[in-house]
Design an enzyme around this catalytic site. Sequence first.
Site, PDB file in Angstrom:
ATOM      1  N   HIS A 118     -38.175 -20.956 -13.395  1.00  0.00           N
ATOM      2  CA  HIS A 118     -37.375 -20.501 -14.536  1.00  0.00           C
ATOM      3  C   HIS A 118     -37.808 -19.058 -14.852  1.00  0.00           C
ATOM      4  CE1 HIS A 118     -36.148 -20.408 -18.830  1.00  0.00           C
ATOM      5  NE2 HIS A 118     -35.381 -21.439 -18.559  1.00  0.00           N
ATOM      6  N   ASP A 195     -45.902 -25.049 -15.233  1.00  0.00           N
ATOM      7  CA  ASP A 195     -44.840 -25.048 -16.243  1.00  0.00           C
ATOM      8  C   ASP A 195     -44.277 -26.474 -16.291  1.00  0.00           C
ATOM      9  OD1 ASP A 195     -42.402 -25.030 -17.509  1.00  0.00           O
ATOM     10  OD2 ASP A 195     -41.596 -23.301 -16.423  1.00  0.00           O
ATOM     11  N   GLN A 198     -39.940 -29.247 -17.739  1.00  0.00           N
ATOM     12  CA  GLN A 198     -38.972 -30.252 -17.286  1.00  0.00           C
ATOM     13  C   GLN A 198     -39.628 -31.548 -16.822  1.00  0.00           C
ATOM     14  OE1 GLN A 198     -35.767 -30.163 -17.615  1.00  0.00           O
ATOM     15  NE2 GLN A 198     -35.594 -28.050 -18.300  1.00  0.00           N
ATOM     16  N   LYS A 221     -37.720 -30.360 -25.590  1.00  0.00           N
ATOM     17  CA  LYS A 221     -37.222 -31.036 -24.378  1.00  0.00           C
ATOM     18  C   LYS A 221     -37.789 -32.444 -24.266  1.00  0.00           C
ATOM     19  CE  LYS A 221     -36.686 -26.707 -21.808  1.00  0.00           C
ATOM     20  NZ  LYS A 221     -35.246 -26.491 -21.718  1.00  0.00           N
ATOM     21  N   CYS A 359     -31.057 -19.824 -16.098  1.00  0.00           N
ATOM     22  CA  CYS A 359     -32.271 -18.986 -16.154  1.00  0.00           C
ATOM     23  C   CYS A 359     -33.087 -19.085 -14.877  1.00  0.00           C
ATOM     24  CB  CYS A 359     -33.138 -19.316 -17.370  1.00  0.00           C
ATOM     25  SG  CYS A 359     -32.351 -18.989 -18.923  1.00  0.00           S
TER      26      CYS A 359
HETATM   27  N1  PLP Z   1     -39.485 -23.522 -17.821  1.00  0.00           N
HETATM   28  C1  PLP Z   1     -38.556 -24.383 -17.425  1.00  0.00           C
HETATM   29  C2  PLP Z   1     -38.687 -25.068 -16.101  1.00  0.00           C
HETATM   30  C3  PLP Z   1     -37.460 -24.655 -18.254  1.00  0.00           C
HETATM   31  O1  PLP Z   1     -36.523 -25.512 -17.870  1.00  0.00           O
HETATM   32  C4  PLP Z   1     -37.370 -23.981 -19.505  1.00  0.00           C
HETATM   33  C5  PLP Z   1     -36.201 -24.189 -20.378  1.00  0.00           C
HETATM   34  O2  PLP Z   1     -35.133 -24.538 -19.951  1.00  0.00           O
HETATM   35  C6  PLP Z   1     -38.387 -23.117 -19.870  1.00  0.00           C
HETATM   36  C7  PLP Z   1     -39.427 -22.904 -19.000  1.00  0.00           C
HETATM   37  C8  PLP Z   1     -38.371 -22.398 -21.177  1.00  0.00           C
HETATM   38  O3  PLP Z   1     -38.498 -23.302 -22.231  1.00  0.00           O
HETATM   39  P1  PLP Z   1     -38.328 -22.839 -23.736  1.00  0.00           P
HETATM   40  O4  PLP Z   1     -37.001 -22.150 -23.824  1.00  0.00           O
HETATM   41  O5  PLP Z   1     -38.391 -24.106 -24.519  1.00  0.00           O
HETATM   42  O6  PLP Z   1     -39.462 -21.923 -24.043  1.00  0.00           O
END
Ligand code: PLP
Length: 401
Positions: A118, A195, A198, A221, A359
């Site tokens: 992401h 990270d 998900q 999430k 993203c």
């Molecule tokens: N990393 C991953 C794999 C994600 O799917 C997301 C959000 O969709 C994020 C990071 C960023 O999360 P947040 O917008 O809650 O900070």
Amino acid sequence: MEIRKQFPILDTQVYGKPLVYFDNAATTQKPQQVIDALTGYYTSLNSNIHRGAHYLAAQATEEYEQTRIRVQQFINARHRHEIVFTRGTTESINLVAATFGQRFLHEGDEVIVSGMEHHSNIVPWQLACERAGARLRVIPFSDEGVLDIESYKGLFNEHTRIVAVNHVSNTLGTINPVEELTSIAHQHNVPILIDGAQSISHIKVDVQKIGCDFYCFSGHKMYAPMGVGVMYGREELLNELPPYQGGGEMIKDVTFEKTTYNELPFKFEAGTPSVGDVLGLKSAIDFMEEIGVENIHAIESELTEYAFAKMQAIEGIRFFGTAPNKTSVISFLIGEAHPYDVGTLLDKLGIAVRTGHHCTQPIMDRYGIPGTVRASFACYNTKEEVDIFIAALNRIAPMLM
Ligand code: PLP
């Protein structure tokens, strides 16, 4: 527990049709107990934590710190002070990239990320690399969406300072082998950040078993409110990092000549945190543990298999992310139709999906496509909803071919 009944928003009608909410990878809906925790906080507990000498401040502080212990247990961290509350995954990764970068990144150094990250796990590292004169190295992945472990091994050299990879890809749904990735990084004495945005609501996460140095995720999430996230960091490393933001609870003593910093985890929690949202996170963990994370995974896997089998019969459909080990994310395109058109038509039928690059622009470049349509399931979704979705796709597909 009847899971679906806990979510008032799922009774919503859109354009006169029952809402089918398949945008769970973007954010999950909230069960009543989380909504109650949030309103309960503002109804009877609201006050600023840590600093007050009065009853409400003490109670709110107690609840806030209890949540920290709850999170520690939930991900099996060794110490409660290894849990830092942030606004979400993005802030957690920025915190690590900025402070780790300041302390450990120098000219010519390298940071390993994967090709399926992401943007939140790419851009903070690019910023840190730019400041230090370092550069990114990227782990490639196969057409199915599986990381190339041999290439990963080949990326390490004496300049490698840290690895940052996701546990689960938000676009492909791939569950990455984080224990193996961690063990390889550690063989080279390189720390690793995972990270977990998900994975946290789908897979039982045990940070000690994974062995990772940092693990980041967002409350929203995993059935909790927006505005709260977690940065887990191993104590030894957190102690070596400089503070991120200044002010509030992160200090020990301040003079104009010199400031000394608070101990963990407060060193990384500057300013007033989102206390109500943190308490909502505790409630969300209660909700998930009442069902059982393994049961959540089983419900979602069954739905994903059911949907995938039916979707395969649709003419012209193409899938992106067919790794054997996946969560409940299905990314697809119908013929050459633009994903946004598919999403808009589904929306008119009451079905909420995500469209676009999610993203993850490098993934789109990898496949040479502008974006995908993404359906993602949570534990409250049903086979009946999948049937509505399939019927809608069957109606839409001939219009777009
Ligand atoms: N990393 C991953 C794999 C994600 O799917 C997301 C959000 O969709 C994020 C990071 C960023 O999360 P947040 O917008 O809650 O900070």
